[in-house]
Design a protein around this motif. Structure first.
Motif, short mmCIF file in Angstrom:
data_model
loop_
_atom_site.label_atom_id
_atom_site.label_comp_id
_atom_site.label_asym_id
_atom_site.label_seq_id
_atom_site.Cartn_x
_atom_site.Cartn_y
_atom_site.Cartn_z
N GLY A 160 0.82 -1.21 0.00
CA GLY A 160 0.00 0.00 0.00
C GLY A 160 0.85 1.26 0.00
O GLY A 160 0.55 2.23 -0.72
N TYR A 163 2.38 1.76 -3.34
CA TYR A 163 1.39 2.23 -4.31
C TYR A 163 1.11 3.72 -4.13
O TYR A 163 1.00 4.47 -5.11
N LEU A 164 1.01 4.15 -2.88
CA LEU A 164 0.73 5.56 -2.60
C LEU A 164 1.89 6.46 -3.01
O LEU A 164 1.70 7.57 -3.50
#
Length: 394
Positions: A160, A163-164
């Motif tokens: 995550g 991805y951010l």
């Protein structure tokens, strides 16, 4: 009434140490899937250098595994040693976000490894001491399950964050900072909820020696050394995944799926070992390891890696916790700290040559050669334990 309270406290120890393992695995496996990539792309290290750092780390850690086990037997105290070990790991993981040079990475990995080496043997001895008779395999399986569930969530959190923050090296450093904070939760759990029963061992029983290193336990260590010579760091599996085309953002998800299968099968495998024997289940695990490494050797497409990693999770479930429950079966309680130190060290002593060999084969022969060598060592260990008499004791 007092005896009943002691039983409740010991049972709670098993559960609490399981959650300690959960947050420890959470923090550790937030960084594990990106560490090889951080080494190679951010720090610019060669595969041989990566193998040298990780192998040297594990070998030095082995010394602390032995020493902490012996000291915990001699003092009759486990909890404080486990506490110190987890504290060192939490600090080093947090500070890894400040690394810019190879020597800094080596020092902080060393501190993390010293923490792991310090905590492992006394923690395993606490679990063995707290487990109900006939449920040792289950207790270690429960610990491995929660440890591995943490290892499922950790890589997903990492994915995550990647991805951010789609680009830039800062995203790796953010992961290290968060991993350090999550690892610090283990310190609170140990300090508040773990209760240690006063040791009944005499000074003579817990003297500073290696008298446990004999008979079936010595034979088991020799077999583990054979296996571990080919069991290089899982960093090479991650590099293999990248090598066949899986992106750095997806690798943590693959790692999480692997750990999910590992976690879900750990308790059933541990319970099975209580019923049919630990060595029988370990032999199944080693055959799975051989097949998995052959699969990694031949892998050429991303979907190959997904399937092999899932299968590889079954190997971990059928060996990690079960091997430790086997040690508890063949070694008396007052020598288990030393025994677990020696056992854990046996997994580390050969890791330096294992990683150096793996890196050399990768860079100078082929990536596949690394996995063929690992499969060969595992098969030799399988044949050796099959003709041993350890089965009768376990």
């Amino acid at each position: 009434m007092g005896k009943k309270n002691d039983i409740v406290k010991e049972r709670n120890n098993v559960y609490t140490l399981g959650w300690v393992a959960f947050f420890g695995g959470f923090g550790q496996d937030m960084i594990q899937p990106i560490l090889p990539i951080f080494y190679s792309t951010v720090l610019g290290l060669s595969k041989e250098t990566i193998g040298l750092i990780e192998g040297s780390l594990t070998t030095i850690v082995s010394v602390f595994k032995i020493v902490s086990g012996i000291i915990s037997d001699k003092l009759g105290k486990r909890k404080i040693i486990v506490f110190i070990g987890y504290l060192l790991s939490a600090i080093s993981r947090f500070l890894f976000g400040t690394v810019f040079f190879a020597w800094q990475a080596f020092i902080l990995r060393l501190i993390d490894g010293i923490g792991k080496g310090t905590k492992d043997a006394p923690r395993d001895a606490l679990v063995a001491q707290s487990a109900k008779e006939g449920h040792v395999g289950f207790s270690f399986g429960f610990q491995r399950m929660l440890d591995t569930l943490g290892s499922v969530i950790g890589p997903l959190v990492t994915a995550g964050i990647l991805y951010l923050f789609a680009s830039g090296n800062m995203r790796y450093r953010i992961i290290f900072y968060i991993a350090g904070l999550i690892s610090a939760i283990t310190i609170l759990l140990i300090g508040i909820f773990v209760n240690e029963k006063a040791s009944s061992a005499s000074k003579e029983q817990s003297k500073f020696d290696f008298s446990v290193l004999k008979d079936k336990f010595l034979l088991f260590l020799i077999i583990m050394l054979i296996f571990t010579l080919g069991n290089s760091s899982d960093s090479f599996l991650i590099l293999r995944a990248q090598d066949v085309g899986i992106s750095p953002v997806i690798i943590p998800i693959v790692y999480a799926v692997f750990n999910l299968f590992y976690a879900s099968l750990s308790v059933p495998a541990g319970s099975l070992s209580d019923r049919i024997g630990r060595v029988k289940v370990m032999k199944i695990g080693w055959i799975i390891y051989v097949l998995s490494y052959i699969g990694f050797a031949f892998a050429s497409r991303p979907w190959h890696i997904w399937i092999i990693y899932i299968f590889y999770g079954l190997y971990y479930a059928t060996t990690e916790g079960i091997a430790k429950s086997l040690v508890a079966r063949i070694v008396p309680d007052n020598k288990r700290g030393t025994a677990y130190g020696l056992y854990n060290a046996s997994l580390g002593i050969m890791t330096l040559p294992a990683n150096i060999i793996a890196g050399y084969l990768w860079d100078n022969v082929s990536p596949s050669a690394t996995f063929f060598f690992g499969a060969a060592c595992a098969f030799i260990a399988f044949l050796t334990i099959s003709v041993s008499n350890i089965e009768k004791a376990a």
